[in-house]
Design a protein around this motif. Structure first.
Motif, short mmCIF file in Angstrom:
data_model
loop_
_atom_site.label_atom_id
_atom_site.label_comp_id
_atom_site.label_asym_id
_atom_site.label_seq_id
_atom_site.Cartn_x
_atom_site.Cartn_y
_atom_site.Cartn_z
N TRP A 112 -14.89 -2.65 -4.23
CA TRP A 112 -14.81 -1.75 -3.89
C TRP A 112 -16.29 -1.51 -3.46
O TRP A 112 -16.96 -0.81 -2.16
N SER A 223 -7.76 3.65 -1.82
CA SER A 223 -7.95 2.53 -1.51
C SER A 223 -7.73 2.48 -2.65
O SER A 223 -7.77 0.49 -3.30
N GLY A 224 -6.81 3.00 -3.82
CA GLY A 224 -6.13 2.64 -5.03
C GLY A 224 -7.13 1.97 -6.12
O GLY A 224 -7.23 1.08 -6.74
N ILE A 229 -2.11 1.93 -6.67
CA ILE A 229 -0.57 2.44 -5.49
C ILE A 229 0.36 1.65 -5.64
O ILE A 229 1.57 2.30 -5.58
N ALA A 252 -7.52 -1.82 0.17
CA ALA A 252 -6.65 -2.09 -1.07
C ALA A 252 -5.97 -3.74 -1.16
O ALA A 252 -6.23 -4.39 -1.94
N HIS A 256 -6.75 -5.67 -4.64
CA HIS A 256 -5.42 -6.26 -5.26
C HIS A 256 -5.60 -7.42 -5.88
O HIS A 256 -4.80 -8.27 -6.53
#
Length: 304
Positions: A112, A223-224, A229, A252, A256
């Motif tokens: 992030w 955005s987890g 999420i 996200a 992931h």
């Protein structure tokens, strides 16, 4: 007859050439005029060494006044991860039910931060470098791209610390780690596109730079980065549209992919559907679209 022989020549004035006609006759062109898209790409490629050298120089100078120097490249995201772990993992309990929560959290924070920093530096790429823009002639897209490359270099330094954290918490070395390379490449294209979009907007309205931290903080929370999420969407009654928006959120998606590549306990079942096409689509849409959007205003940068 004599009058006809001594008639003075006509003194009708010849029309003067316009500035545009004079410029065309002497091969002059408008300073800072926007080239064609193909020529613009060629100019950027010709200056690729400048872009990389500028990014490296900015990265080296970033912490030159600090006593710990370049160690802050790793310390900053680690300190952020420690704060998020205490607030979200301990106080709010988001770590429950998430295997390898610390590697999960640190990976999310690092990835992030790459996107966040690229956008923030891109927003000030033109408005914060007006002296350079007005003094030298070069394709202005070199600035947001170089700032994004600087953030990628900083992330690569941080990845060394991330790999140590993974090994310390028992995450085994795996062939899936190779997937981090295409994931980072797609994220870089996406980030560069976002940086160019924000660079054009920031050049026209510098106040956007003051608003961006609030927008980015909101984007981070959905955005987890600090929570799963997958766990939320499976155990909640959120509307389908909201769940879909959470899953295809580009920040996200790239988080992931990196978690899937690096963390053994993060399984393919936790990935959104069609995650690789989504990551590629976001990179092409924002990367190419942002580049064209920035190029269309090339002749306006540094003026006014």
């Amino acid at each position: 007859m004599s009058q006809a022989l001594h008639t003075p020549p006509s003194t009708a004035a010849v029309p003067a050439e316009t500035p545009a006609q004079l410029a065309a006759r002497f091969g002059l062109s408008v300073s800072g005029a926007r080239p064609t898209l193909r020529a613009y790409v060629r100019q950027l490629w010709a200056r690729r060494h400048f872009i990389t050298a500028f990014a490296t120089a900015k990265l080296t100078a970033q912490y030159s006044q600090a006593k710990l120097g370049q160690l802050w490249q790793v310390a900053n995201p680690l300190l952020n991860a420690a704060v998020y772990y205490f607030i979200f993992g301990v106080l709010l309990g988001t770590k429950h039910g998430v295997p390898d929560y610390i590697p999960f959290l640190v990976t999310g924070v690092f990835i992030w931060t790459f996107t966040q920093s690229s956008i923030m530096t891109g927003t000030r790429a033109i408005s914060g470098n007006l002296g350079l823009v007005r003094a030298l002639h070069f394709p202005r897209a070199a600035l947001p791209i170089s700032f994004c490359l600087q953030q990628l270099q900083q992330l690569l330094f941080s990845m060394a610390a991330l790999l140590v954290i993974l090994l310390c918490f028992g995450v085994p070395v795996s062939l899936s780690w190779v997937l981090a390379i295409p994931a980072l490449a797609l994220q870089f294209v996406f980030n560069a596109g976002m940086a160019m979009i924000m660079a054009r907007m920031g050049a026209r309205t510098p106040d956007i730079a003051q608003l961006m931290p609030f927008l980015l903080r909101t984007w981070m929370y959905v955005s987890g980065v600090m929570w799963s999420i997958d766990k939320l969407t499976k155990n909640s009654d959120l509307p389908p549209a909201v769940m879909t928006a959470l899953e295809i959120n580009p920040a996200a998606v790239y988080i992931h992919l990196m978690r899937f590549a690096l963390i053994d306990s993060f399984h393919a079942s936790q990935l959104p559907h069609h995650v690789w096409p989504a990551a590629t689509g976001w990179a092409l849409l924002v990367g190419v679209g942002g580049f064209i959007y920035f190029w269309k205003a090339e002749e306006t940068y540094g003026r006014g």
